[in-house]
Design an enzyme around this catalytic site. Structure first.
Site, PDB file in Angstrom:
ATOM      1  N   ASP A  59       0.859  -1.174   0.000  1.00  0.00           N
ATOM      2  CA  ASP A  59       0.000   0.000   0.000  1.00  0.00           C
ATOM      3  C   ASP A  59       0.900   1.231   0.000  1.00  0.00           C
ATOM      4  O   ASP A  59       1.660   1.459   0.946  1.00  0.00           O
ATOM      5  CB  ASP A  59      -0.896  -0.001   1.240  1.00  0.00           C
ATOM      6  N   ASN A  86       3.283   5.180 -11.419  1.00  0.00           N
ATOM      7  CA  ASN A  86       2.018   5.151 -12.143  1.00  0.00           C
ATOM      8  C   ASN A  86       0.792   5.153 -11.229  1.00  0.00           C
ATOM      9  O   ASN A  86      -0.279   5.588 -11.637  1.00  0.00           O
ATOM     10  CB  ASN A  86       1.976   3.909 -13.050  1.00  0.00           C
ATOM     11  N   TYR A 152      -7.763  15.935  -7.497  1.00  0.00           N
ATOM     12  CA  TYR A 152      -7.011  15.174  -8.501  1.00  0.00           C
ATOM     13  C   TYR A 152      -6.181  16.100  -9.382  1.00  0.00           C
ATOM     14  O   TYR A 152      -4.979  15.869  -9.602  1.00  0.00           O
ATOM     15  CB  TYR A 152      -7.979  14.370  -9.356  1.00  0.00           C
ATOM     16  N   LYS A 156      -1.962  16.208  -9.720  1.00  0.00           N
ATOM     17  CA  LYS A 156      -1.229  15.966 -10.957  1.00  0.00           C
ATOM     18  C   LYS A 156      -0.383  17.175 -11.365  1.00  0.00           C
ATOM     19  O   LYS A 156       0.725  17.016 -11.902  1.00  0.00           O
ATOM     20  CB  LYS A 156      -2.197  15.582 -12.078  1.00  0.00           C
ATOM     21  N   LEU A 189     -12.773  -0.396 -17.109  1.00  0.00           N
ATOM     22  CA  LEU A 189     -14.013   0.179 -16.596  1.00  0.00           C
ATOM     23  C   LEU A 189     -15.009  -0.885 -16.176  1.00  0.00           C
ATOM     24  O   LEU A 189     -15.705  -0.758 -15.172  1.00  0.00           O
ATOM     25  CB  LEU A 189     -14.653   1.067 -17.663  1.00  0.00           C
TER      26      LEU A 189
END
Length: 252
Positions: A59, A86, A152, A156, A189
């Protein structure tokens, strides 16, 4: 351009872009370690590759786990040549919501702090091998794409500036650091959201209308770019961010 026998560490390697990146490197003869929280998914990714990646269940928001990721990779392979940060996630929430700060902290821990810590611990090993780092960002670092995406998008944008900051410090030591900023990418998805294949296709059809090239990228396309940046073909490239979004960030 070959990275044969180079040691590559990929976080978020259990699905989507991370799995595609791992597969790309292993197909080229690299020695890969993949990190994720889901052991079953990691095993599925490893089983698909002839040169099976080493699995590390961890984790990234746990500091001890992050330390173990690096130590286990070094113990297993003896060195580290490429780090691909990633792992990341998004949780849409309004800035005015009661849980706004809880969500912000959670996203920043996963998307930014874990990458900073992992890179910090890996850096001495990368200096030894004159290796490099590729951070997976997003076109959301360039401009907001959602009214409720402040956490988010901010994570980034910070990750991309972190890329430039450590490229500045590690460059003289022979370590290159770059970022890849994907736009819409086909992902798992169906599995992650519990929707049907037909529903997923409708989502992709809607999303691609927001691109200039009228398409959604495959994870393998992102993996190709990551592989190029990690290779000697990009030996003069550092502190840069590469957008791969079919022109989505230009399509207002």
């Amino acid at each position: 351009m070959s990275l044969k026998d180079k040691v590559v560490l990929v976080t978020g390697g259990s699905s989507g872009m991370g799995a595609a990146i791992a597969e790309k490197f292993t197909s080229k003869g690299a020695k890969v370690a993949i990190v994720g929280r889901n052991a079953k998914k990691l095993q599925e990714v490893s089983a698909k590759n002839g040169n099976k990646p080493h699995i590390i269940v961890a984790d990234l928001v746990n500091d001890e786990d992050v330390k173990r990721i690096v130590s286990e990779t070094i113990s297993h392979y003896g060195q580290l040549d490429v780090l691909v940060n990633n792992a990341g996630f998004n949780n849409i929430v309004s800035f005015l919501a009661e849980n706004a700060m809880d969500t912000f902290d959670q996203i920043m821990l996963t998307n930014l702090r874990s990458a900073v810590l992992l890179t910090n611990i890996a850096a001495p090993h990368l200096i030894k091998t004159k290796g490099n780092v590729v951070n997976i960002s997003s076109i959301s670092a360039l401009r907001p794409y959602s009214v409720t995406g402040f956490s988010y998008d901010t994570s980034k944008a910070a990750l991309e500036h972190f890329t430039r900051c450590i490229a500045l410090e590690l460059g003289p030591k022979g370590v290159r650091v770059n970022a890849v900023s994907p736009g819409p990418v086909k992902s798992d998805l169906v599995g992650s959201m519990g929707i049907s294949a037909e529903e997923a296709q409708l989502i992709y059809e809607s999303v691609k209308k927001g691109t200039l090239l009228d398409k959604v990228a495959d994870p393998e396309e992102v993996a190709d770019l990551v592989y190029y940046l990690a290779s000697d073909k990009a030996r003069s490239v550092t502190g840069a961010s590469f957008v791969i979004d079919n022109g989505a960030h230009l399509n207002s």
